[in-house]
Design an enzyme around this catalytic site. Sequence first.
Site, PDB file in Angstrom:
ATOM      1  N   SER A 260       1.047  -1.262  -0.348  1.00 22.57           N
ATOM      2  CA  SER A 260      -0.267  -0.423   0.043  1.00 22.57           C
ATOM      3  C   SER A 260       0.506   1.250  -0.163  1.00 22.57           C
ATOM      4  O   SER A 260       1.976   1.399   0.922  1.00 22.57           O
ATOM      5  CB  SER A 260      -1.112   0.024   1.232  1.00 22.57           C
ATOM      6  OG  SER A 260      -0.260   0.331   2.824  1.00 22.57           O
ATOM      7  N   LYS A 261       0.163   2.091  -0.165  1.00 27.24           N
ATOM      8  CA  LYS A 261       0.826   3.685  -0.342  1.00 27.24           C
ATOM      9  C   LYS A 261       1.404   4.257   0.903  1.00 27.24           C
ATOM     10  O   LYS A 261       2.802   4.195   1.345  1.00 27.24           O
ATOM     11  CB  LYS A 261      -0.103   4.920  -0.480  1.00 27.24           C
ATOM     12  CG  LYS A 261       0.163   6.264  -1.231  1.00 27.24           C
ATOM     13  CD  LYS A 261      -0.703   7.339  -1.074  1.00 27.24           C
ATOM     14  CE  LYS A 261      -1.331   7.814   0.107  1.00 27.24           C
ATOM     15  NZ  LYS A 261      -2.130   8.920  -0.154  1.00 27.24           N
ATOM     16  N   ARG A 262       0.762   3.496   2.307  1.00 27.49           N
ATOM     17  CA  ARG A 262       1.975   3.677   3.257  1.00 27.49           C
ATOM     18  C   ARG A 262       2.693   2.936   3.427  1.00 27.49           C
ATOM     19  O   ARG A 262       3.762   3.314   4.074  1.00 27.49           O
ATOM     20  CB  ARG A 262      -0.190   4.117   4.779  1.00 27.49           C
ATOM     21  CG  ARG A 262       0.609   5.122   5.559  1.00 27.49           C
ATOM     22  CD  ARG A 262      -1.251   4.011   6.551  1.00 27.49           C
ATOM     23  NE  ARG A 262      -2.502   3.852   5.993  1.00 27.49           N
ATOM     24  CZ  ARG A 262      -3.264   2.993   5.886  1.00 27.49           C
ATOM     25  NH1 ARG A 262      -2.993   2.260   6.801  1.00 27.49           N
ATOM     26  NH2 ARG A 262      -3.983   2.676   4.957  1.00 27.49           N
ATOM     27  N   GLY A 264       4.766   2.432   1.275  1.00 27.33           N
ATOM     28  CA  GLY A 264       6.083   2.839   0.841  1.00 27.33           C
ATOM     29  C   GLY A 264       6.374   4.356   2.145  1.00 27.33           C
ATOM     30  O   GLY A 264       7.109   4.394   1.882  1.00 27.33           O
ATOM     31  N   GLU A 265       5.407   4.426   1.991  1.00 23.47           N
ATOM     32  CA  GLU A 265       5.726   6.429   3.204  1.00 23.47           C
ATOM     33  C   GLU A 265       6.688   5.192   4.386  1.00 23.47           C
ATOM     34  O   GLU A 265       7.710   6.174   5.333  1.00 23.47           O
ATOM     35  CB  GLU A 265       4.710   6.697   3.555  1.00 23.47           C
ATOM     36  CG  GLU A 265       4.106   8.232   2.500  1.00 23.47           C
ATOM     37  CD  GLU A 265       2.637   7.546   2.781  1.00 23.47           C
ATOM     38  OE1 GLU A 265       2.087   7.659   3.669  1.00 23.47           O
ATOM     39  OE2 GLU A 265       2.025   8.593   1.337  1.00 23.47           O
TER      40      GLU A 265
END
Length: 509
Positions: A260-262, A264-265
């Site tokens: 998920s995008k999270r 990556g963060e």
Amino acid sequence: MDSKVRVRFAPSPTGGLHLGGVRTVLFNYLFAKHNNGEFILRIEDTDQTRFVPGAEKYIQDTLAWCGLVPDESPLHGGPYGPYRQSERKAIYKQYADKLIAQGNAYYAFDTPEDLDAKRKEISNFQYSRAHRMSMKNSVSLSPQVVDELLKNNTPYVIRIKVPENEAVSLEDVIRGHVSFDTNMVDDKVLLKADGMPTYHLAVVVDDYLMKITHAFRGEEWLPSAPVHVLLWKYLFGLELMPKWAHLPLILKPDGNGKLSKRDGERLGFPVFAMDWTDPNTNTTTIGFKERGFLPEAFVNLLAMLGWNDGTDKEIYSIDELIAGFSLDRVHKGGAKFDYEKAKWFNGEWIKQMTDQKLAELVKPYFDQAAIEIHEHSYLVKVVGLVKERCQLLQDFVAQASFYFQAPTQIDTASIASKWEEKKHRFFDELAKIYLNKMETGMLTAPAIELEAAFKELVAKHELKPGELMLPFRIMLVGGKFGPGVFEIVETIEFKDTVSRIQHCLQLLS
Ligand code: GLU
């Protein structure tokens, strides 16, 4: 029917494009091109509540950056347009009406309040065969009441009437036979009160009208497939239905669930193709492009997330991918994303690229870092000297800025502990030798000659080359990195070499 292969990527423009989305684009594109077919971009924007300004342009820009250019799209046009579903609104109603007339769909007059009340009353409420008769619709109400409601312009939605006790199946190109029990499928809304179709109706109608032969999409769409198969059966006949391929997920690095995008963060790597700024929150999510990836490498690494040709080969150009691609070599299981491996792909592509082309690509990063480049040909040369050490385009700044300006940070701590007066005397003399050469008009000398002269001087001072190489490197570049020391001297020339030696000697004394 036209036998030409036609595939589509059909995103809803709701935000940045996740690498899983770009991989769906890529597999569509490769399949189309491998089969001399056509690749269509269709924007599925019928859900006005999820509309995000800029998202469609972002998708088109991403495809352009990746070089995966559609044959037909809102931007490129084509014979089956418009390619934006919101502009096709008038098309869908007749299909919803046809379903009603055939008894495969019904009007539902329930208000949002009615639905809310039901959800409160029944946990996990689904509008389906189990509750259909207790709701306000043209199946549960008498024909007279329904006529009256329609005559009075009572708002309604149209829902599919999912049959009871049937098995709906499809042959997925990747997964094989997949079967669903209709008792588990709810009566999805097909047409909303404002006359807009939902995704389910629009995707089927448009795949039909656009003569799509193969529909590839992420695995997360598999639960919607039974509704789509039923619509195909009721509207157009299953013979015309595209062949489905539900692509496996791209997984978190540890393999536990969808990337998920999270993630990556949290782990510090990009998940979107390009930087995406959410216009509602004004927050930017980083992209592979801005992280310094080459599109060739990005496409290559995506292809390898879920596909291989059965050999150990990993580096593929787009033409090689087109030639070699086949769906039967797409894995069924999810592919773990590994950022280190992603950077490795980029590094390999950097090595293959001409110095000239690379210099153009890295120039903006030097500009950003306010490092002035006086001669482009010098940048081309420097890029060639350090490209083996760079995995991302911005690595060139860290790896090569010392070719353009004296290092601003010098790791003298690494020299100081073993620093001695005799080393000082050595570098003093070395600087003098270079100064003398400059006085004779020499700007520089070949690395091999510089090295020989250096070793002679080392011997004269009764020192060992090993003790002097690291200090010399640090004086020139600021740290323990960079190509061969004498190649650096040859490139930055005597004048800068001398000033860096002298500056460092001052720092050390
Ligand atoms: N509009 C869907 C999406 O946003 C497309 C699913 C499909 O390809 O059928 O991904």
